[in-house]
Design a protein around this motif. Structure first.
Motif, PDB file in Angstrom:
ATOM      1  N   MET A   1      -3.525   8.246 -19.453  1.00 57.99           N
ATOM      2  CA  MET A   1      -3.369   7.042 -18.660  1.00 57.99           C
ATOM      3  C   MET A   1      -3.231   7.382 -17.177  1.00 57.99           C
ATOM      4  N   THR A   2      -2.588   8.503 -16.881  1.00 55.74           N
ATOM      5  CA  THR A   2      -2.417   8.908 -15.491  1.00 55.74           C
ATOM      6  C   THR A   2      -3.772   9.156 -14.834  1.00 55.74           C
ATOM      7  N   LYS A   3      -4.678   9.797 -15.574  1.00 60.20           N
ATOM      8  CA  LYS A   3      -6.010  10.070 -15.038  1.00 60.20           C
ATOM      9  C   LYS A   3      -6.735   8.764 -14.729  1.00 60.20           C
ATOM     10  N   THR A   4      -6.610   7.772 -15.600  1.00 61.61           N
ATOM     11  CA  THR A   4      -7.249   6.477 -15.390  1.00 61.61           C
ATOM     12  C   THR A   4      -6.711   5.799 -14.143  1.00 61.61           C
ATOM     13  N   ILE A   5      -5.405   5.823 -13.972  1.00 61.42           N
ATOM     14  CA  ILE A   5      -4.786   5.184 -12.804  1.00 61.42           C
ATOM     15  C   ILE A   5      -5.202   5.881 -11.514  1.00 61.42           C
ATOM     16  N   THR A   6      -5.198   7.211 -11.516  1.00 58.47           N
ATOM     17  CA  THR A   6      -5.591   7.917 -10.295  1.00 58.47           C
ATOM     18  C   THR A   6      -7.075   7.704  -9.989  1.00 58.47           C
ATOM     19  N   PHE A   7      -7.914   7.592 -11.031  1.00 57.85           N
ATOM     20  CA  PHE A   7      -9.324   7.298 -10.795  1.00 57.85           C
ATOM     21  C   PHE A   7      -9.478   5.906 -10.200  1.00 57.85           C
ATOM     22  N   ALA A   8      -8.728   4.936 -10.716  1.00 59.36           N
ATOM     23  CA  ALA A   8      -8.799   3.577 -10.178  1.00 59.36           C
ATOM     24  C   ALA A   8      -8.393   3.545  -8.706  1.00 59.36           C
ATOM     25  N   ILE A   9      -7.330   4.260  -8.364  1.00 60.83           N
ATOM     26  CA  ILE A   9      -6.889   4.319  -6.966  1.00 60.83           C
ATOM     27  C   ILE A   9      -7.977   4.945  -6.096  1.00 60.83           C
ATOM     28  N   MET A  10      -8.582   6.019  -6.587  1.00 61.87           N
ATOM     29  CA  MET A  10      -9.660   6.659  -5.833  1.00 61.87           C
ATOM     30  C   MET A  10     -10.841   5.698  -5.667  1.00 61.87           C
ATOM     31  N   HIS A  11     -11.205   4.998  -6.733  1.00 58.66           N
ATOM     32  CA  HIS A  11     -12.327   4.066  -6.697  1.00 58.66           C
ATOM     33  C   HIS A  11     -12.067   2.957  -5.674  1.00 58.66           C
ATOM     34  N   PHE A  12     -10.881   2.360  -5.720  1.00 53.86           N
ATOM     35  CA  PHE A  12     -10.537   1.315  -4.743  1.00 53.86           C
ATOM     36  C   PHE A  12     -10.581   1.876  -3.320  1.00 53.86           C
ATOM     37  N   SER A  13     -10.071   3.073  -3.135  1.00 50.13           N
ATOM     38  CA  SER A  13     -10.044   3.693  -1.804  1.00 50.13           C
ATOM     39  C   SER A  13     -11.442   3.935  -1.264  1.00 50.13           C
ATOM     40  N   VAL A  14     -12.311   4.470  -2.104  1.00 43.97           N
ATOM     41  CA  VAL A  14     -13.690   4.728  -1.673  1.00 43.97           C
ATOM     42  C   VAL A  14     -14.402   3.421  -1.352  1.00 43.97           C
ATOM     43  N   ALA A  15     -14.264   2.428  -2.223  1.00 43.84           N
ATOM     44  CA  ALA A  15     -14.912   1.133  -1.992  1.00 43.84           C
ATOM     45  C   ALA A  15     -14.414   0.511  -0.684  1.00 43.84           C
ATOM     46  N   PHE A  16     -13.105   0.546  -0.462  1.00 44.76           N
ATOM     47  CA  PHE A  16     -12.547  -0.015   0.776  1.00 44.76           C
ATOM     48  C   PHE A  16     -13.063   0.740   1.991  1.00 44.76           C
ATOM     49  N   THR A  17     -13.019   2.056   1.936  1.00 46.73           N
ATOM     50  CA  THR A  17     -13.410   2.868   3.088  1.00 46.73           C
ATOM     51  C   THR A  17     -14.872   2.656   3.451  1.00 46.73           C
ATOM     52  N   VAL A  18     -15.756   2.660   2.461  1.00 53.83           N
ATOM     53  CA  VAL A  18     -17.187   2.461   2.739  1.00 53.83           C
ATOM     54  C   VAL A  18     -17.427   1.070   3.328  1.00 53.83           C
ATOM     55  N   ALA A  19     -16.846   0.050   2.720  1.00 57.49           N
ATOM     56  CA  ALA A  19     -17.051  -1.314   3.215  1.00 57.49           C
ATOM     57  C   ALA A  19     -16.457  -1.478   4.616  1.00 57.49           C
ATOM     58  N   TYR A  20     -15.300  -0.890   4.844  1.00 54.33           N
ATOM     59  CA  TYR A  20     -14.676  -0.982   6.169  1.00 54.33           C
ATOM     60  C   TYR A  20     -15.514  -0.260   7.225  1.00 54.33           C
ATOM     61  N   LEU A  21     -16.003   0.921   6.904  1.00 49.60           N
ATOM     62  CA  LEU A  21     -16.822   1.669   7.867  1.00 49.60           C
ATOM     63  C   LEU A  21     -18.127   0.944   8.184  1.00 49.60           C
ATOM     64  N   ILE A  22     -18.683   0.269   7.213  1.00 45.22           N
ATOM     65  CA  ILE A  22     -19.936  -0.458   7.439  1.00 45.22           C
ATOM     66  C   ILE A  22     -19.701  -1.736   8.236  1.00 45.22           C
ATOM     67  N   THR A  23     -18.626  -2.471   7.913  1.00 43.02           N
ATOM     68  CA  THR A  23     -18.412  -3.786   8.526  1.00 43.02           C
ATOM     69  C   THR A  23     -17.376  -3.789   9.643  1.00 43.02           C
ATOM     70  N   GLY A  24     -16.436  -2.846   9.622  1.00 36.95           N
ATOM     71  CA  GLY A  24     -15.348  -2.849  10.597  1.00 36.95           C
ATOM     72  C   GLY A  24     -14.293  -3.916  10.305  1.00 36.95           C
ATOM     73  N   SER A  25     -14.346  -4.484   9.117  1.00 32.34           N
ATOM     74  CA  SER A  25     -13.432  -5.570   8.763  1.00 32.34           C
ATOM     75  C   SER A  25     -12.520  -5.152   7.616  1.00 32.34           C
ATOM     76  N   PHE A  26     -11.196  -5.294   7.851  1.00 29.87           N
ATOM     77  CA  PHE A  26     -10.248  -5.010   6.776  1.00 29.87           C
ATOM     78  C   PHE A  26     -10.378  -6.025   5.646  1.00 29.87           C
ATOM     79  N   VAL A  27     -10.688  -7.270   5.992  1.00 29.80           N
ATOM     80  CA  VAL A  27     -10.817  -8.325   4.979  1.00 29.80           C
ATOM     81  C   VAL A  27     -12.007  -8.038   4.064  1.00 29.80           C
ATOM     82  N   VAL A  28     -13.150  -7.720   4.665  1.00 34.42           N
ATOM     83  CA  VAL A  28     -14.336  -7.408   3.856  1.00 34.42           C
ATOM     84  C   VAL A  28     -14.092  -6.131   3.056  1.00 34.42           C
ATOM     85  N   GLY A  29     -13.487  -5.138   3.683  1.00 41.86           N
ATOM     86  CA  GLY A  29     -13.173  -3.897   2.973  1.00 41.86           C
ATOM     87  C   GLY A  29     -12.272  -4.154   1.785  1.00 41.86           C
ATOM     88  N   GLY A  30     -11.257  -4.979   1.976  1.00 46.66           N
ATOM     89  CA  GLY A  30     -10.346  -5.326   0.879  1.00 46.66           C
ATOM     90  C   GLY A  30     -11.030  -6.109  -0.221  1.00 46.66           C
TER      91      GLY A  30
END
Length: 75
Positions: A1-30
């Motif tokens: 279960m720990t591996k699943t949770i850490t993967f989910a955190i990584m996935h959310f982080s990558v998705a947020f970072t890519v969207a934020y870098l492309i748009t410059g918006s915290f709202v869109v990144g979130g």
């Protein structure tokens, strides 16, 4: 279960970072960080169902081919 949770955190982080870098918006990144993994999870569920069906069908096909080859060799 720990591996699943850490993967989910990584996935959310990558998705947020890519969207934020492309748009410059915290709202869109979130929004992307929440929506993309949710959609990906549903897509993965159907991917697994299809994959398992193909694997099952392929296993049955290989069984019949193997049985036919064995029979042909014995004849």
């Amino acid at each position: 279960m720990t591996k699943t949770i850490t993967f989910a955190i990584m996935h959310f982080s990558v998705a947020f970072t890519v969207a934020y870098l492309i748009t410059g918006s915290f709202v869109v990144g979130g929004a992307v960080a929440l929506i993309e993994p949710a959609i990906n999870t549903v897509a993965y569920y159907f991917h697994e169902k299809i994959w398992n069906r193909l694997r099952r069908d392929n296993t049955l096909q290989n069984t019949f081919v193997s049985a036919g080859e064995s029979f042909a060799l014995k004849s």
